[in-house]
Design an enzyme around this catalytic site. Structure first.
Site, PDB file in Angstrom:
ATOM      1  N   TYR A   1     -33.946  -9.500 -76.204  1.00  0.00           N
ATOM      2  CA  TYR A   1     -32.621  -8.914 -76.384  1.00  0.00           C
ATOM      3  C   TYR A   1     -32.064  -8.280 -75.108  1.00  0.00           C
ATOM      4  O   TYR A   1     -31.405  -7.242 -75.161  1.00  0.00           O
ATOM      5  CB  TYR A   1     -32.632  -7.913 -77.548  1.00  0.00           C
ATOM      6  CG  TYR A   1     -33.090  -8.559 -78.834  1.00  0.00           C
ATOM      7  CD1 TYR A   1     -32.326  -9.555 -79.422  1.00  0.00           C
ATOM      8  CD2 TYR A   1     -34.299  -8.216 -79.423  1.00  0.00           C
ATOM      9  CE1 TYR A   1     -32.751 -10.190 -80.584  1.00  0.00           C
ATOM     10  CE2 TYR A   1     -34.731  -8.841 -80.585  1.00  0.00           C
ATOM     11  CZ  TYR A   1     -33.953  -9.820 -81.156  1.00  0.00           C
ATOM     12  OH  TYR A   1     -34.378 -10.448 -82.304  1.00  0.00           O
TER      13      TYR A   1
ATOM     14  N   PRO B   1     -41.582 -14.123 -85.936  1.00  0.00           N
ATOM     15  CA  PRO B   1     -41.666 -13.096 -84.884  1.00  0.00           C
ATOM     16  C   PRO B   1     -40.895 -13.551 -83.654  1.00  0.00           C
ATOM     17  O   PRO B   1     -41.004 -14.700 -83.221  1.00  0.00           O
ATOM     18  CB  PRO B   1     -43.171 -13.017 -84.596  1.00  0.00           C
ATOM     19  CG  PRO B   1     -43.677 -14.379 -84.946  1.00  0.00           C
ATOM     20  CD  PRO B   1     -42.843 -14.856 -86.091  1.00  0.00           C
ATOM     21  N   GLY B   2     -40.116 -12.691 -83.109  1.00  0.00           N
ATOM     22  CA  GLY B   2     -39.382 -13.002 -81.884  1.00  0.00           C
ATOM     23  C   GLY B   2     -39.681 -11.957 -80.844  1.00  0.00           C
ATOM     24  O   GLY B   2     -40.367 -12.189 -79.852  1.00  0.00           O
ATOM     25  N   ARG B   3     -39.174 -10.739 -81.096  1.00  0.00           N
ATOM     26  CA  ARG B   3     -39.398  -9.611 -80.196  1.00  0.00           C
ATOM     27  C   ARG B   3     -40.889  -9.400 -79.927  1.00  0.00           C
ATOM     28  O   ARG B   3     -41.290  -9.090 -78.814  1.00  0.00           O
ATOM     29  CB  ARG B   3     -38.802  -8.364 -80.844  1.00  0.00           C
ATOM     30  CG  ARG B   3     -38.969  -7.081 -80.065  1.00  0.00           C
ATOM     31  CD  ARG B   3     -38.862  -5.865 -80.981  1.00  0.00           C
ATOM     32  NE  ARG B   3     -37.788  -5.959 -81.961  1.00  0.00           N
ATOM     33  CZ  ARG B   3     -36.613  -5.349 -81.859  1.00  0.00           C
ATOM     34  NH1 ARG B   3     -36.351  -4.607 -80.802  1.00  0.00           N
ATOM     35  NH2 ARG B   3     -35.713  -5.471 -82.801  1.00  0.00           N
TER      36      ARG B   3
ATOM     37  N   ARG C   1     -29.105  -2.645 -75.169  1.00  0.00           N
ATOM     38  CA  ARG C   1     -29.763  -2.045 -76.338  1.00  0.00           C
ATOM     39  C   ARG C   1     -29.702  -0.513 -76.355  1.00  0.00           C
ATOM     40  O   ARG C   1     -29.480   0.081 -77.419  1.00  0.00           O
ATOM     41  CB  ARG C   1     -31.213  -2.513 -76.443  1.00  0.00           C
ATOM     42  CG  ARG C   1     -31.352  -3.996 -76.781  1.00  0.00           C
ATOM     43  CD  ARG C   1     -32.795  -4.349 -77.130  1.00  0.00           C
ATOM     44  NE  ARG C   1     -33.193  -3.758 -78.399  1.00  0.00           N
ATOM     45  CZ  ARG C   1     -34.034  -2.739 -78.527  1.00  0.00           C
ATOM     46  NH1 ARG C   1     -34.577  -2.179 -77.438  1.00  0.00           N
ATOM     47  NH2 ARG C   1     -34.337  -2.258 -79.714  1.00  0.00           N
TER      48      ARG C   1
ATOM     49  N   TYR D   1     -27.981   0.687 -79.675  1.00  0.00           N
ATOM     50  CA  TYR D   1     -28.901   1.160 -80.711  1.00  0.00           C
ATOM     51  C   TYR D   1     -29.601   2.476 -80.368  1.00  0.00           C
ATOM     52  O   TYR D   1     -30.535   2.867 -81.077  1.00  0.00           O
ATOM     53  CB  TYR D   1     -29.993   0.102 -80.957  1.00  0.00           C
ATOM     54  CG  TYR D   1     -29.479  -1.280 -81.198  1.00  0.00           C
ATOM     55  CD1 TYR D   1     -28.584  -1.544 -82.236  1.00  0.00           C
ATOM     56  CD2 TYR D   1     -29.880  -2.354 -80.405  1.00  0.00           C
ATOM     57  CE1 TYR D   1     -28.111  -2.821 -82.462  1.00  0.00           C
ATOM     58  CE2 TYR D   1     -29.419  -3.638 -80.627  1.00  0.00           C
ATOM     59  CZ  TYR D   1     -28.537  -3.872 -81.657  1.00  0.00           C
ATOM     60  OH  TYR D   1     -28.072  -5.142 -81.878  1.00  0.00           O
TER      61      TYR D   1
ATOM     62  N   CYS E   1     -18.839   1.499 -65.192  1.00  0.00           N
ATOM     63  CA  CYS E   1     -17.847   2.566 -65.314  1.00  0.00           C
ATOM     64  C   CYS E   1     -17.832   3.091 -66.749  1.00  0.00           C
ATOM     65  O   CYS E   1     -16.835   3.003 -67.463  1.00  0.00           O
ATOM     66  CB  CYS E   1     -16.474   2.024 -64.920  1.00  0.00           C
ATOM     67  SG  CYS E   1     -15.221   3.302 -64.730  1.00  0.00           S
ATOM     68  N   GLU E   2     -18.982   3.598 -67.185  1.00  0.00           N
ATOM     69  CA  GLU E   2     -19.174   4.136 -68.532  1.00  0.00           C
ATOM     70  C   GLU E   2     -20.173   5.282 -68.454  1.00  0.00           C
ATOM     71  O   GLU E   2     -21.278   5.110 -67.927  1.00  0.00           O
ATOM     72  CB  GLU E   2     -19.740   3.071 -69.485  1.00  0.00           C
ATOM     73  CG  GLU E   2     -18.828   1.898 -69.751  1.00  0.00           C
ATOM     74  CD  GLU E   2     -17.725   2.226 -70.737  1.00  0.00           C
ATOM     75  OE1 GLU E   2     -17.793   3.289 -71.388  1.00  0.00           O
ATOM     76  OE2 GLU E   2     -16.795   1.409 -70.855  1.00  0.00           O
TER      77      GLU E   2
END
Length: 497
Positions: free
Chosen positions: A438, A330-332, A377, A381, A408-409
């Protein structure tokens, strides 16, 4: 604009209290002060912003540690009767710093790394090398040698090619490589269907399915996983510990993990029959989901562990085999909920956009001083987050809002849909929860923005664990194109031409 805007997605409920904090989303130590300000372990958002600046990633250390303990204790308990307990590896790629690596180790976790850089962080943090794993589908020779020289407990091998290369490298340098083979179990992370062909189309792992061709291009080759087992067992420079699998990320349903475990255990049973050996370890990966918004319903670690142990027990009993030592990553699920990001509001504006069913509806944009460089993210995603006014409470009506960054996006969106008070204005602080995973590790310098600091809060005290980047840092890797020019003198357009 109200909470009944036709632009509101179906999953986003209208808030009864726009200042309320959902405990399923926010770290345990986050609450509002008597004055209405959001605080982490009693430290107000305004104090954090004043001392450390914004954007700012804030980790509730106690929350991180509690989640690490919950996984360790939950899986140890669930698997005690099957294999003497379980080993929990903190998936460092979610949030690896010297401090988080130490927290994980101090709470009895091991550390999984996915590169030479992550391995270096874990080692410098003082993690026992025997409790470190090294992942990666294309590890460099330098990374493999670093792992061998350090004496890591496991190297997760991703292909037959890598296994052969690692075996030769280990023999050349006088090492025995401790190997786990990463298998592709053919389980889709969301539907949990066994997919014999399409799901093999990925860069990770050794397929359990027979290959259409062998290494020489002949048809009807053996399954790459079976080939790897035979090669590893035959190699004098490889110690084959067991196998590993991973079915995806941000998963809430229980059955996919059980299906993957069953299929990999069946593979181990075939290997036992063919080679007369029982491989001692099985790593079931990670991917346990967390709550980013009210639509997410994560499960407690103990519940995940109990369900998986039940599935594993049924399979080993059916196969008549001993249960291998179980591990997971487990990380997140540990770092994600422990973190939040503080931003300062700048521009706000409302625009009319096309509404479903015809006509237009207003959408409110709230721009902050960070963006896709500190949390990519949503861009990568389409990930959803929520947000809350952090510097005060409000009695204004909730308004459907979109929190955007300063890049600038046009796609620089941090929170696609959230209800915020109508009076959110320049200078307010916003907090975005569940950003402990993340974000820092995926941050960039896009548009030459400096990366945020990471602060840990515990016992009413905040401290920097990763300092904020400076403008000097942006130039630290530059090679001066005009060596004779003073550092502070920029060329004129004519000189540039």
């Amino acid at each position: 604009m109200t909470a009944t805007s036709p632009l509101t997605p179906a999953w986003l409920p209208a808030p009864d209290d726009v200042d309320a904090l959902d405990p399923a989303i926010w770290a345990a130590g986050v609450a509002r002060t008597d004055a209405g300000e959001l605080a982490v372990q009693g430290v107000p958002a305004s104090a954090l912003a004043a001392e450390f600046g914004t954007p700012l990633i804030v980790l509730d250390e106690d929350d991180f540690r509690a989640r690490a303990r919950a996984f360790r204790e939950g899986f140890d308990t669930a698997f005690a009767s099957l294999c003497g307990g379980a080993d929990v590896y903190f998936a460092g790629k979610s949030m690896l710093t010297l401090s988080t690596a130490r927290w994980a180790a101090e709470e009895g976790l091991r550390v999984d790394t996915a590169s030479g850089g992550e391995l270096a962080i874990a080692l410098r943090a003082g993690v026992d090398p025997a409790h470190i794993g090294l992942h990666g589908n294309n590890k460099s020779e330098a990374e493999l040698l670093a792992a061998l020289d350090a004496g890591v407990g496991r190297i997760i091998v991703d292909s037959v090619d890598e296994l052969e290369h690692l075996a030769a490298l280990a023999a050349e340098h006088g090492h025995i490589a401790p190997v786990m083979l990463r298998l592709t179990p053919g389980v889709h992370a969301h539907t949990h269907d066994f997919i014999a062909t399409a799901h093999e189309d990925q860069k990770f792992g050794l397929s359990l399915a027979p290959s259409a061709q062998d290494a020489d291009g002949n048809v009807a080759g053996r399954a790459p996983a079976a080939v790897a087992v035979a090669l590893a067992l035959a190699s004098e420079s490889v110690h084959l510990l067991g196998v590993h699998c991973h079915i995806g990320s941000q998963i809430f349903e229980a059955d996919g993990f059980g299906l993957a475990a069953a299929r990999v255990l069946e593979f181990l049973d075939h290997a036992r029959a063919e080679h007369g050996v029982e491989l001692a370890e099985l790593d079931l990966g990670g991917g346990h989901g967390i709550a980013y918004t009210a639509a997410d319903e994560p499960r407690p670690a103990a519940e995940i562990a109990a369900a998986l142990a039940d599935d594993v027990q049924k399979t080993v009993e059916r196969l008549g085999m001993d249960c291998p030592r179980i591990s997971l990553e487990p990380g997140r699920a540990i770092s994600g909920p422990a973190g939040l990001t503080l931003y300062t509001v700048g521009v706000t504006k409302t625009v009319d956009v096309d509404a479903p069913g015809g006509g237009t509806a207003p959408r409110r944009y709230v721009a902050v001083d960070g963006g896709m460089s500190d949390n990519p993210r949503p861009v990568l995603y389409d990930a959803d987050y929520t947000a809350a006014l952090a510097s005060r409470t409000s009695e204004a009506e909730p308004v459907l809002s979109r929190v955007v960054g300063k890049h600038c996006e046009s796609g620089d969106i941090l929170v696609r849909d959230v209800h915020l008070p109508a009076d959110v204005r320049r200078g307010d602080l916003l907090a975005v929860p569940a950003t402990g995973a993340y974000t820092h590790v995926m941050a960039s310098n896009y548009n030459a923005l400096t990366r945020p600091a990471v602060v840990a809060v515990r016992g009413g005290s905040a401290r920097v664990i990763v300092r904020r980047e400076t403008m000097d840092d942006l130039f630290a890797r530059e090679a001066d194109p005009a060596p004779g020019r003073p550092a502070d003198q920029t060329p004129t357009p004519q000189e540039s031409a």
